[in-house]
Design a protein around this motif. Sequence first.
Motif, short mmCIF file in Angstrom:
data_model
loop_
_atom_site.label_atom_id
_atom_site.label_comp_id
_atom_site.label_asym_id
_atom_site.label_seq_id
_atom_site.Cartn_x
_atom_site.Cartn_y
_atom_site.Cartn_z
N ILE A 82 6.08 10.14 4.38
CA ILE A 82 4.83 10.19 5.43
C ILE A 82 4.67 8.51 5.38
N VAL A 83 4.44 8.03 6.78
CA VAL A 83 3.70 6.66 7.43
C VAL A 83 1.79 6.93 7.68
N GLY A 84 1.57 6.20 7.37
CA GLY A 84 0.29 5.84 7.23
C GLY A 84 -0.79 5.83 6.17
N ALA A 85 -2.01 5.50 6.66
CA ALA A 85 -2.52 5.55 5.43
C ALA A 85 -2.81 5.26 3.94
N ASP A 86 -3.50 4.59 3.20
CA ASP A 86 -3.28 4.07 2.06
C ASP A 86 -3.64 5.09 1.02
N ARG A 87 -4.74 6.02 1.09
CA ARG A 87 -4.40 6.98 0.39
C ARG A 87 -4.38 8.28 1.26
N LEU A 88 -3.85 9.45 0.41
CA LEU A 88 -3.30 10.61 0.86
C LEU A 88 -4.27 11.69 0.85
N GLY A 89 -5.33 11.68 -0.26
CA GLY A 89 -6.29 12.68 -0.47
C GLY A 89 -5.45 13.95 -0.72
N ASN A 90 -5.62 14.67 -0.22
CA ASN A 90 -5.60 16.22 -0.26
C ASN A 90 -4.14 16.83 0.54
N ILE A 91 -3.42 15.67 1.03
CA ILE A 91 -2.19 16.39 2.01
C ILE A 91 -1.20 16.67 1.07
N PRO A 92 -0.70 16.05 -0.01
CA PRO A 92 0.34 16.26 -1.18
C PRO A 92 0.01 17.81 -1.81
N ASP A 93 -1.14 18.08 -1.31
CA ASP A 93 -1.14 19.44 -2.00
C ASP A 93 -0.61 20.29 -1.12
N LEU A 94 -1.69 20.10 0.11
CA LEU A 94 -1.18 20.82 0.91
C LEU A 94 0.52 21.14 1.50
N LEU A 95 0.89 19.85 1.74
CA LEU A 95 2.07 19.95 2.38
C LEU A 95 3.34 20.84 0.44
N LYS A 96 2.98 20.74 0.02
CA LYS A 96 3.14 21.40 -1.34
C LYS A 96 3.48 22.96 -1.49
N GLY A 97 2.42 23.23 -0.94
CA GLY A 97 2.18 24.83 0.23
C GLY A 97 3.00 24.94 0.97
N HIS A 98 3.90 24.10 1.69
CA HIS A 98 4.03 24.47 2.71
C HIS A 98 6.11 24.18 3.36
N ASN A 99 6.32 23.73 1.04
CA ASN A 99 7.44 23.45 0.98
C ASN A 99 8.40 22.23 0.98
N ILE A 100 7.01 21.09 1.38
CA ILE A 100 7.67 19.62 1.42
C ILE A 100 7.32 19.71 0.69
N ALA A 101 8.40 18.22 -0.32
CA ALA A 101 8.37 17.36 -1.35
C ALA A 101 8.00 15.67 -0.29
N ILE A 102 6.98 15.11 -0.93
CA ILE A 102 6.78 13.49 -0.07
C ILE A 102 7.82 12.64 -0.80
N ARG A 103 9.01 12.37 -0.31
CA ARG A 103 9.88 11.36 -0.88
C ARG A 103 9.10 10.09 -1.14
N HIS A 104 8.51 9.80 0.04
CA HIS A 104 8.58 8.33 -0.11
C HIS A 104 6.84 7.76 1.09
N HIS A 105 6.14 6.84 0.62
CA HIS A 105 4.91 7.11 1.57
C HIS A 105 4.60 5.02 1.11
N ILE A 106 4.74 5.35 3.41
CA ILE A 106 4.59 4.23 4.01
C ILE A 106 3.44 3.80 4.45
N SER A 107 2.38 2.86 3.76
CA SER A 107 1.35 2.90 4.45
C SER A 107 1.13 2.43 5.89
N GLY A 108 2.32 1.65 6.64
CA GLY A 108 2.67 0.77 7.86
C GLY A 108 1.71 -0.34 8.29
N ARG A 109 1.54 -0.75 6.98
CA ARG A 109 0.22 -1.94 7.34
C ARG A 109 1.82 -3.68 6.80
N ASP A 110 2.54 -3.72 6.95
CA ASP A 110 3.54 -4.42 6.22
C ASP A 110 4.24 -5.21 7.72
#
Length: 135
Positions: free
Chosen positions: A9-37
Motif C-alpha cells: 500500500i502506498v499513501g497515507a500515514d495511517r490506514l485506519g480500518n483498511i487492514p481489516d477490510l483487506l483481510k476479509g478479501h484475503n489480501i495481506a499487507i506486505r508493506h506500507h509506504i507513506s509516499g512522503r519521502d
Amino acid sequence: MSQVVSAVIVGADRLGNIPDLLKGHNIAIRHHISGRDPSHQKKTLQLPSGTELLILLTDFLGHNVMKTFRAAAQRAGIRVLACRRSVCSMKQALNQCGYCETCSMEVPMERNMKFAPDAGKDAGRQGKRSGVRPR
C-alpha cells in the motif's frame, strides 16, 4: 478458500480500518509506504519481491509518486488498484477488480450475480425519460 494475495500500500500515514477490510478479501499487507519521502519520486524504484498487488491511495499521493509506483508495478507485471483512503472506496475498487469478499467464500451463484429487474423493459423506447425530445 482462495490463496492470500500479498499487497503493498502506498499513501497515507495511517490506514485506519483498511487492514481489516483487506483481510476479509484475503489480501495481506506486505508493506506500507507513506509516499512522503522525496526518493519515492525516482524512476528506478522497485517493489518488494513477492508483491502481487499494488494499492495506491490517491488522495494522499502526489502525481509523480503515483507515476513512479505505477511504472514499477508495470515493469514487474503487478496489478494496480487506485482508490481513495476510505473503506467504502476501497471496497468498491476491490469489487471492480475481482477481489470481491463473497468470491473467497463458497456462495451460491445467484448471490454473486448482479441484475437489474427492469433492464430490458424500456430498452428500445424513446421519449421524455430517455432525454430525447420528439420533433
